[in-house]
Design an enzyme around this catalytic site. Structure first.
Site, PDB file in Angstrom:
ATOM      1  N   ARG A 183      -8.879   8.338   9.012  1.00 23.55           N
ATOM      2  CA  ARG A 183      -9.577   7.102   8.685  1.00 23.55           C
ATOM      3  C   ARG A 183      -9.635   7.019   7.165  1.00 23.55           C
ATOM      4  NH1 ARG A 183      -8.656   5.625  13.016  1.00 23.55           N
ATOM      5  NH2 ARG A 183     -10.069   5.005  14.678  1.00 23.55           N
ATOM      6  N   GLU A 221      -9.906  -1.755   5.767  1.00 24.87           N
ATOM      7  CA  GLU A 221      -8.730  -2.439   6.320  1.00 24.87           C
ATOM      8  C   GLU A 221      -9.069  -3.881   6.686  1.00 24.87           C
ATOM      9  OE1 GLU A 221      -7.336  -0.005   9.590  1.00 24.87           O
ATOM     10  OE2 GLU A 221      -7.184   1.761   8.294  1.00 24.87           O
ATOM     11  N   HIS A 250      -1.853   1.051   9.411  1.00 27.92           N
ATOM     12  CA  HIS A 250      -2.530   1.650  10.576  1.00 27.92           C
ATOM     13  C   HIS A 250      -1.627   1.572  11.817  1.00 27.92           C
ATOM     14  CE1 HIS A 250      -6.757   2.687  12.231  1.00 27.92           C
ATOM     15  NE2 HIS A 250      -5.811   3.263  12.955  1.00 27.92           N
TER      16      HIS A 250
HETATM   17  O1  LIG Z   1      -6.576   4.921  14.934  1.00 28.56           O
HETATM   18  C1  LIG Z   1      -6.327   5.128  16.092  1.00 28.56           C
HETATM   19  C2  LIG Z   1      -7.220   5.781  17.009  1.00 28.56           C
HETATM   20  O2  LIG Z   1      -8.348   6.110  16.603  1.00 28.56           O
HETATM   21  O3  LIG Z   1      -6.851   5.976  18.164  1.00 28.56           O
END
Ligand SMILES: O=CC(=O)O
Length: 332
Positions: free
Chosen positions: A246, A275, A293
């Site tokens: 993250r 984001e 992402h």
């Molecule tokens: O970012 C993707 C997830 O957390 O699965």
């Protein structure tokens, strides 16, 4: 009591048959709301009463906003389970859920391969400095004028993994094919079987010894900005940073500065603090590899995640419990 209701927040994109089959056990409902205020009103109006469990996607945050204390307080009293369709569940205040007797699940393991694969791509791309030339090529400038500096081979480099969970362990196995040496830091040392022989080091040692530092830990109040100015100072000059976890585990402004100063040679990022916004210092730097992402952005993995999450909804309807709960609620 009538049939239970299952609330879908977001869309089912792949596992349509499994989702449809749930209608034998419950009424499948969706909110009328398209923004948070409307969703809160819908909850308060009683229209969602009878919902026992919700299947929510990462993008449904656009409808409901974060599952923070305010939202959780307003959920229908009947709602006892939140099935989050993702591995990272930082959009949900688990503590507030626990206080209200709501159990939360996520989709661990389903994401491991795809995220670790994206991680390897970013490690190689950042080490080799491919990004500058990929852009130059499309602009008709071949490798670029001047060409980028020579890249670096992964062979013999030390990869430091911060957060040796499912993705970190999967990554460890994959980078060994590139002859990288893996060290890791976790709050607790893993068994030899789980760590696969990777060397366990302290947090500071991880910062000091890594040629490439990979962030594979969940975001929570303890890990927010775990990598910031002070931590960059402890790293080797020329370190490469990769993040598929993250964005907010790194202080993006401090990273942009560390890139400018040459302390960080390059980085590969799939995730960002706010984001879809990205720190201008990162966008402006042609040397860094950036992905929007896409760690789990594959048909196979998105399908696995939905199937896993639907499995949790089904378990609630059939047995009154989830197949897995998030670590904060495990053992309670
Ligand atoms: O970012 C993707 C997830 O957390 O699965």
């Amino acid at each position: 009591m009538g049939r239970p209701k299952v609330l879908l927040l977001g869309e089912i994109e792949h596992a349509h048959a499994s989702w449809g089959a749930l209608s034998e056990l419950a009424d499948l409902v969706q909110p009328e709301a398209s923004i948070r205020e409307e969703f809160l009103d819908e909850c308060r109006s009683g229209k969602l009463d009878g919902v026992l469990v919700t299947f929510r996607t990462f993008n449904s945050v656009d409808i409901t906003g974060l599952f923070d204390e305010e939202l959780i307080k307003n959920l229908p009293a009947s709602l006892k389970f939140i099935c989050h369709n993702g591995a990272g569940y930082d959009q949900i205040d688990v503590h507030a859920c626990t206080e209200r007797g709501i159990r939360v699940s996520n989709t661990p393991t389903a994401v491991d391969d795809a995220t670790a694969d994206a991680n390897v791509f970013l490690i190689l791309g950042a080490l080799r400095g491919f990004n500058t030339s990929m852009f130059a090529l499309r602009e008709g400038k071949w490798r670029g004028h001047p060409p980028p500096p020579l890249g670096h081979d992964p062979q013999g480099k030390t990869l430091g993994i911060l957060g040796m969970g499912g993705i970190g362990r999967n990554l460890k196995r994959k980078v060994e094919a590139f002859d990288m040496k893996v060290i890791y830091y976790n709050r607790t040392k893993l068994s030899d079987e789980l760590s696969g022989g990777a060397e366990y080091v302290s947090f500071d040692e991880l910062l000091e010894r890594s040629d490439v530092l990979s962030l594979n830990l969940p975001l929570n109040k303890h890990t927010r900005h775990i990598i910031s100015k002070k931590e960059f100072e402890k790293m080797k000059r020329g370190v490469v940073i990769v993040n598929t976890a993250r964005g907010a585990v790194i202080d993006e402004a401090a990273l942009a500065k560390a890139l400018d100063s040459g302390k960080v040679w390059s980085c590969g990022l799939d995730v960002f603090e706010d984001e879809p916004k990205i720190h201008p210092g990162l966008v402006a730097n042609p040397h860094v590899m950036l992905l929007p992402h896409m760690g789990t952005w594959t048909v196979e993995t998105q399908t696995k995640m939905e199937e896993w999450n639907i499995g949790n909804v089904r378990a609630v309807l059939e047995r009154g419990e989830l197949n897995n709960v998030v670590p904060e609620q495990a053992g309670s």
